[in-house]
Enzyme design. Sequence first.
Site, short mmCIF file in Angstrom:
data_model
loop_
_atom_site.label_atom_id
_atom_site.label_comp_id
_atom_site.label_asym_id
_atom_site.label_seq_id
_atom_site.Cartn_x
_atom_site.Cartn_y
_atom_site.Cartn_z
N LYS A 30 0.80 -1.13 0.00
CA LYS A 30 -0.05 -0.06 -0.19
C LYS A 30 0.86 1.26 0.15
O LYS A 30 0.24 2.31 -0.40
CB LYS A 30 -0.95 0.00 1.17
CG LYS A 30 -2.10 -1.02 1.18
CD LYS A 30 -2.95 -1.04 2.29
CE LYS A 30 -4.10 -1.86 2.23
NZ LYS A 30 -5.02 -2.01 3.34
N LYS A 49 -8.98 -11.98 -7.77
CA LYS A 49 -10.23 -11.96 -6.73
C LYS A 49 -10.81 -10.60 -7.08
O LYS A 49 -10.56 -9.57 -7.46
CB LYS A 49 -9.60 -11.75 -5.26
CG LYS A 49 -9.17 -13.03 -4.81
CD LYS A 49 -8.64 -12.84 -3.17
CE LYS A 49 -9.56 -12.34 -2.37
NZ LYS A 49 -9.31 -12.21 -0.99
N LYS A 74 -13.35 -4.48 -4.05
CA LYS A 74 -14.00 -3.18 -4.35
C LYS A 74 -12.89 -2.08 -4.55
O LYS A 74 -13.09 -1.13 -4.98
CB LYS A 74 -14.89 -2.88 -3.14
CG LYS A 74 -13.82 -3.03 -1.60
CD LYS A 74 -14.88 -2.54 -0.62
CE LYS A 74 -14.05 -2.37 0.65
NZ LYS A 74 -13.91 -3.93 1.28
#
Length: 325
Positions: A111, A192, A195
Amino acid sequence: MATVFSGVQPSGDFHLGNYLGAFRNWVAAQHDNDAYFCVVDLHALTLEIDPAELRRRTLESAVLLLAVGLDPEVVTLFVQSHVPEHTRLAWLLECTASYGELSRMTQFKEKSAGSESVRAGLFTYPVLMAADILLYQVDEVPVGDDQRQHLELTRDLAIRFNRRYGETFRVPRASIPAVGARVMDLQHPESKMSKSVDSPLGTVRILDEPAVIERKIKRAVTDPGTTVEHDRERKPGVSNLLELLSAATGVPPAEVAARYHAYGPLKQDVADAVVAMLSPVRQRAAELQSDLGEVERILAAGAARAHEVASATYARAAEAVGLLP
């Protein structure tokens, strides 16, 4: 009866992967466990988010958790920031953790990659996650592969704290979600459903309208050839559809595959099954949205119950490290 804890960030619209991979399992387990489920709004602050958007998403997340079937009379459902012991215990655990083990966290590396300025909270949030769990003397934590490293850190911190200061925390174990709960993107079946990925046609959101769900599934990527068989390596697109139909109906994917000889009828049946599965959730969410005051009352009652347990655990930990009562 085991004590279990799980949390979800209010970071966006929830999708079919969240429902089949987590929420449905939470609902199934709620009557057999002492369960704590939490909207972890403090974790959302590790990344940029508008304050009004955070408030909206937090309440919508609670609505969704109730709509999927969590019973507030059975489980403890609350918002993380409503129980101040989460951040208080996190500091004690930050003083137990080491820089080295936090710097090895895979999600932090992912991240923060390419960012010139990274919030310190993104670096330390696995410790807050550990506090979330340890406050409730949890036996089991449902985790997927992406959270397994964080649970191992939680276990390490609990063991280290207990050795330094005496037995304070129960050391939790991982609870592996049911096989077959991994839902892949309809447009990119090798990845996968998420969102956080910009794939509007590949992601079925839990509250999508039936016509939208049908359109997305009918446009799902399939594979070369026309045979319908469950083979993840050779036919990832078709296998994803078969697994969705299996999850919705309870029939094993290979048995489902034997019923079809073309992709069209399979897609139609998958769409019908997913719409039927999610329709009660959409209906209940609409009812809850019309009475948000009741949702806030449920969250307040959940926070009060959580505080009773959390405050007792924090008091033990604070005394153990030498803080004045």
